[in-house]
Design a protein around this motif. Structure first.
Motif, PDB file in Angstrom:
ATOM      1  N   VAL A 118       0.699  -1.325   0.173  1.00 44.48           N
ATOM      2  CA  VAL A 118      -0.003   0.029   0.106  1.00 44.48           C
ATOM      3  C   VAL A 118       0.891   1.222   0.180  1.00 44.48           C
ATOM      4  O   VAL A 118       1.579   1.595   0.834  1.00 44.48           O
ATOM      5  N   ARG A 119       0.774   1.956  -0.988  1.00 46.86           N
ATOM      6  CA  ARG A 119       1.460   3.193  -0.992  1.00 46.86           C
ATOM      7  C   ARG A 119       1.270   4.026  -0.145  1.00 46.86           C
ATOM      8  O   ARG A 119       0.185   4.084   0.440  1.00 46.86           O
ATOM      9  N   LEU A 120       2.160   5.102   0.425  1.00 46.46           N
ATOM     10  CA  LEU A 120       1.986   6.231   1.285  1.00 46.46           C
ATOM     11  C   LEU A 120       0.831   7.050   1.053  1.00 46.46           C
ATOM     12  O   LEU A 120       0.250   7.206   1.850  1.00 46.46           O
ATOM     13  N   SER A 121       0.586   7.368  -0.294  1.00 48.01           N
ATOM     14  CA  SER A 121      -0.466   8.103  -0.784  1.00 48.01           C
ATOM     15  C   SER A 121      -1.824   7.634  -0.490  1.00 48.01           C
ATOM     16  O   SER A 121      -2.765   8.212  -0.049  1.00 48.01           O
ATOM     17  N   GLU A 122      -1.973   6.254  -0.776  1.00 49.03           N
ATOM     18  CA  GLU A 122      -2.910   5.423  -0.432  1.00 49.03           C
ATOM     19  C   GLU A 122      -3.431   5.489   1.234  1.00 49.03           C
ATOM     20  O   GLU A 122      -4.622   5.219   1.290  1.00 49.03           O
ATOM     21  N   ALA A 123      -2.279   5.190   1.868  1.00 49.35           N
ATOM     22  CA  ALA A 123      -2.286   5.005   3.512  1.00 49.35           C
ATOM     23  C   ALA A 123      -2.916   6.162   3.785  1.00 49.35           C
ATOM     24  O   ALA A 123      -3.688   6.068   4.811  1.00 49.35           O
ATOM     25  N   PHE A 124      -2.807   7.479   3.321  1.00 44.45           N
ATOM     26  CA  PHE A 124      -3.462   8.579   3.830  1.00 44.45           C
ATOM     27  C   PHE A 124      -4.768   9.021   3.155  1.00 44.45           C
ATOM     28  O   PHE A 124      -5.659   9.296   3.886  1.00 44.45           O
ATOM     29  N   HIS A 125      -5.005   8.345   1.854  1.00 49.22           N
ATOM     30  CA  HIS A 125      -6.323   8.965   1.122  1.00 49.22           C
ATOM     31  C   HIS A 125      -7.127   8.029   0.603  1.00 49.22           C
ATOM     32  O   HIS A 125      -8.218   8.371   0.105  1.00 49.22           O
ATOM     33  N   ARG A 126      -6.681   6.503   0.772  1.00 43.86           N
ATOM     34  CA  ARG A 126      -7.739   5.535   0.544  1.00 43.86           C
ATOM     35  C   ARG A 126      -8.998   5.881   1.307  1.00 43.86           C
ATOM     36  O   ARG A 126      -9.076   5.389   2.445  1.00 43.86           O
ATOM     37  N   SER A 127     -10.230   6.006   0.477  1.00 45.95           N
ATOM     38  CA  SER A 127     -11.582   6.438   1.139  1.00 45.95           C
ATOM     39  C   SER A 127     -12.096   5.145   1.856  1.00 45.95           C
ATOM     40  O   SER A 127     -13.102   5.342   2.563  1.00 45.95           O
ATOM     41  N   THR A 128     -11.819   3.836   1.376  1.00 47.21           N
ATOM     42  CA  THR A 128     -12.565   2.846   1.851  1.00 47.21           C
ATOM     43  C   THR A 128     -11.674   2.214   2.922  1.00 47.21           C
ATOM     44  O   THR A 128     -12.010   0.980   3.674  1.00 47.21           O
ATOM     45  N   SER A 129     -10.576   2.699   3.270  1.00 47.84           N
ATOM     46  CA  SER A 129      -9.836   2.048   4.634  1.00 47.84           C
ATOM     47  C   SER A 129     -10.022   2.706   5.923  1.00 47.84           C
ATOM     48  O   SER A 129     -10.575   3.637   5.985  1.00 47.84           O
ATOM     49  N   ASP A 130     -10.173   1.712   6.768  1.00 44.07           N
ATOM     50  CA  ASP A 130     -10.472   1.985   8.432  1.00 44.07           C
ATOM     51  C   ASP A 130      -9.479   2.748   8.913  1.00 44.07           C
ATOM     52  O   ASP A 130      -9.408   3.319   9.977  1.00 44.07           O
ATOM     53  N   HIS A 131      -8.161   2.757   8.196  1.00 41.20           N
ATOM     54  CA  HIS A 131      -6.987   3.339   8.902  1.00 41.20           C
ATOM     55  C   HIS A 131      -6.351   4.672   8.265  1.00 41.20           C
ATOM     56  O   HIS A 131      -5.575   5.319   9.036  1.00 41.20           O
ATOM     57  N   ALA A 191     -17.775  10.097  -2.153  1.00 39.52           N
ATOM     58  CA  ALA A 191     -16.984   9.750  -1.049  1.00 39.52           C
ATOM     59  C   ALA A 191     -15.591  10.233  -1.437  1.00 39.52           C
ATOM     60  O   ALA A 191     -15.362  10.429  -2.681  1.00 39.52           O
ATOM     61  N   GLY A 192     -14.896  10.790  -0.658  1.00 36.47           N
ATOM     62  CA  GLY A 192     -13.444  11.004  -0.715  1.00 36.47           C
ATOM     63  C   GLY A 192     -13.341  12.391  -0.872  1.00 36.47           C
ATOM     64  O   GLY A 192     -14.254  13.065  -0.969  1.00 36.47           O
ATOM     65  N   PRO A 193     -12.154  12.867  -0.734  1.00 36.39           N
ATOM     66  CA  PRO A 193     -11.946  14.446  -0.889  1.00 36.39           C
ATOM     67  C   PRO A 193     -12.111  14.966  -2.172  1.00 36.39           C
ATOM     68  O   PRO A 193     -11.788  14.245  -3.201  1.00 36.39           O
ATOM     69  N   ALA A 194     -12.525  16.274  -2.154  1.00 36.12           N
ATOM     70  CA  ALA A 194     -12.836  17.084  -3.583  1.00 36.12           C
ATOM     71  C   ALA A 194     -11.419  17.796  -3.613  1.00 36.12           C
ATOM     72  O   ALA A 194     -10.789  17.903  -2.786  1.00 36.12           O
ATOM     73  N   ASP A 195     -11.133  18.103  -4.911  1.00 35.51           N
ATOM     74  CA  ASP A 195      -9.926  18.775  -5.420  1.00 35.51           C
ATOM     75  C   ASP A 195      -9.897  20.131  -4.570  1.00 35.51           C
ATOM     76  O   ASP A 195      -8.710  20.448  -4.438  1.00 35.51           O
ATOM     77  N   SER A 196     -10.905  20.531  -4.184  1.00 37.71           N
ATOM     78  CA  SER A 196     -10.888  21.980  -3.725  1.00 37.71           C
ATOM     79  C   SER A 196     -10.731  22.068  -2.247  1.00 37.71           C
ATOM     80  O   SER A 196     -10.417  23.066  -1.609  1.00 37.71           O
ATOM     81  N   THR A 197     -10.718  20.753  -1.480  1.00 36.94           N
ATOM     82  CA  THR A 197     -10.326  20.424  -0.025  1.00 36.94           C
ATOM     83  C   THR A 197      -8.855  20.291  -0.065  1.00 36.94           C
ATOM     84  O   THR A 197      -8.430  20.173   1.281  1.00 36.94           O
ATOM     85  N   CYS A 198      -8.089  20.006  -1.062  1.00 37.61           N
ATOM     86  CA  CYS A 198      -6.556  19.624  -0.737  1.00 37.61           C
ATOM     87  C   CYS A 198      -5.807  20.353  -0.067  1.00 37.61           C
ATOM     88  O   CYS A 198      -5.146  19.920   1.095  1.00 37.61           O
ATOM     89  N   ASP A 199      -5.963  21.850  -0.039  1.00 37.64           N
ATOM     90  CA  ASP A 199      -5.171  22.769   0.528  1.00 37.64           C
ATOM     91  C   ASP A 199      -5.699  23.002   2.080  1.00 37.64           C
ATOM     92  O   ASP A 199      -4.982  23.507   2.799  1.00 37.64           O
ATOM     93  N   THR A 200      -6.675  22.250   2.411  1.00 41.33           N
ATOM     94  CA  THR A 200      -7.234  22.079   3.768  1.00 41.33           C
ATOM     95  C   THR A 200      -6.367  21.501   4.541  1.00 41.33           C
ATOM     96  O   THR A 200      -6.064  21.951   5.880  1.00 41.33           O
TER      97      THR A 200
END
Length: 512
Positions: free
Chosen positions: A309-322, A346-355
């Motif tokens: 599981v890549r680092l980006s997925e570890a942070f952003h995968r919307s179906t993961s409990d972790h 589900a998941g983050p919108a592009d407009s929320t990245c900088d949040t």
């Protein structure tokens, strides 16, 4: 890793979950039936090689009923203690000595029936123990320590973490304690045990229950020693809970680490670790069993240790409990959030990245987390002229009286439901984002367009994907009521009153 295996010849009946490490037999907790008072039972399963065919059903054993009947007597009435570990061993028979089918049957009958006869209580006839077509029962609820429960153990053990936490030292071939490197029990003791590493179920019953029993024997405050004390369904823990009152665990963690990846085009993420500890069930909620930092197992390319599981997925995968996003998605399923988010992808919108990717620690995202959660209410009240208290939806009132919509009450209700939700405050960057829950697909300005600006009556035949005004009202309003479980909104007359009949307020409607 543990190199001192405990030789258990039977089952740890004290908690109703038996584990066999010898003789190839076990007590199956997934099979059982509801005993008296709705308690759980477990089915006694005998060695498969000798009992492949059963003349009668397996016996459903109610452990709690037996402990109540033997109250005041030692558990050694049915159990022996292992000389090395102190773990309880069920001693109906010794598999090393009793090896025949008939011998095992006689051992059970002698121990159980003789005791029933002696006490003049309990079944003695075959059909009273071997019940056919017994009602099925779900297995015991799984138990794990929350941060609050962990703190109770820390206090009880006078901060002696080595009483529970250990690691195997290859040089000395002994179990040792390494301060600041503690991992969860599950990091070594998995669901299935081995010769050198007993299963989590085995060590939990061996260590936890016997410790509770030893404390109780000394008339000291202790934890539960019966099945329901740990495994009752009412003790089930939600994914997220309020841990704000639990003392913080110290494992050299930073309060506000800056998450950054080399050569990444996105700005670093200032992560409020301290704040997240107040809502996480325990450290494993994010850090899995090992309690390691995310990038130790998850890399940019992915590696075997992290399940690729890549680092980006570890942070952003919307179906993961972790993952961060996956955890936020779980929060959005709460009624106050899902009323708007249920219709959103589900998941983050592009407009929320900088949040999150806001740069250095202390940037606006963190400031929004600490702002006044009632800000939108105060803002709405300031513009009461632009936001009238009620709105009349009478454009298509051909069969019913116009609906008087309590507009300002709805705004206040939504913000009250959000309460002190810091996650909402962070991601609801605009002060009127709550308005977008109804006024969707339009700019979030101080006066969003009316529903009729986009939805025609009855509908636009050239745009079949967009409902007409009547459909839009019903889809939006009734959908919200169903999500919020407002039971009174179930027929037309609740909203569409007869001529002259007063409309109920939102508060009055919820009471109906």
């Amino acid at each position: 890793m543990q190199k001192n295996p405990v030789n258990l010849f039977g089952a740890l009946l004290l908690l109703g979950v038996a584990a066999a490490l010898a003789g190839g037999w076990m007590y199956n907790t997934s099979l059982g039936h509801a005993g008296e008072h709705g308690r759980r039972t477990f089915a006694i399963t005998l060695p498969a090689d000798k009992f492949a065919k059963l003349e009668r059903p397996a016996v459903a054993f109610d452990h709690e009923k037996h402990t109540e009947a033997l109250k005041g007597e030692e558990c050694t009435k049915c159990h022996d203690k292992d000389a090395d570990s102190g773990a309880l061993i069920f001693t109906v028979y010794d598999p090393a000595k009793v090896t025949t089918r008939q011998g095992i049957i006689e051992a059970y009958h002698k121990n159980c029936i003789d005791c029933h006869k002696e006490r003049k209580a309990g079944p003695v006839a075959c059909g009273e123990c071997h019940v056919r077509n017994a009602a099925a029962s779900a297995p015991w609820n799984s138990i794990e320590l929350s941060l609050a429960q962990h703190q109770k153990h820390v206090a009880a053990m006078d901060d002696k973490c080595e009483a529970c936490h250990h690691a195997y030292d290859e040089k000395t071939q002994k179990l040792v304690y390494k301060e600041g490197e503690e991992t969860s029990c599950r990091d070594c003791h998995r669901s299935t045990g081995t010769k050198d590493q007993p299963s989590l179920r085995t060590v939990a019953h061996e260590k936890c229950v016997t410790c509770h029993m030893d404390l109780a024997a000394k008339a000291q405050k202790s934890g539960p020693v019966q099945c329901a004390g740990c495994h009752d369904a009412s003790l089930a823990q939600p994914a997220l809970m309020d841990m704000s009152d639990a003392p913080r665990l110290d494992r050299n963690q930073e309060d506000m680490p800056l998450i950054q990846v080399a050569d990444n085009k996105m700005k670093p993420v200032p992560f409020n670790h301290k704040s997240h500890e107040t809502v996480a069930r325990n450290c494993r909620t994010c850090h899995h069993e090992s309690l390691k930092a995310c990038d130790e197992c998850h890399t940019v390319e992915g590696k075997k240790q992290g399940g690729y599981v890549r680092l980006s997925e570890a942070f952003h995968r919307s179906t993961s409990d972790h993952s961060c996003v996956g955890c936020h998605e779980q929060v959005k399923k709460q009624a106050a959030c899902s009323v708007c988010h249920i219709a959103m992808p589900a998941g983050p919108a592009d407009s929320t990245c900088d949040t999150c990717h806001s740069g250095e620690a202390g940037m606006p995202a963190m400031a929004r987390a600490e702002r006044n959660p009632r800000e939108v209410i105060d803002w709405a009240l300031m513009y009461v002229e632009d936001f009238p208290e009620t709105l009349s939806a009478g454009v298509i009132a051909d069969k019913y009286e116009p609906v008087e919509f309590p507009h300002l009450q709805v705004i206040e209700k939504m913000n009250n439901l959000l309460g002190d939700n810091k996650l909402a405050n962070v991601f609801h960057g605009s002060r009127n984002v709550v308005c977008a829950g109804c006024h969707h697909h339009s700019p979030m300005n101080e006066r969003p367009p009316a529903c009729s600006r986009c939805h025609d009556a009855p509908f636009d035949a050239k745009d079949m994907a967009r409902p007409g005004l009547k459909g839009a009202y019903h889809q939006q309003c009734i959908g919200c009521h169903r999500t919020m479980k407002i039971k009174n909104f179930r027929d037309c007359s609740v909203c569409h009153k007869d001529k002259g009949a007063p409309m109920p307020t939102l508060a009055q409607s919820e009471k109906q």
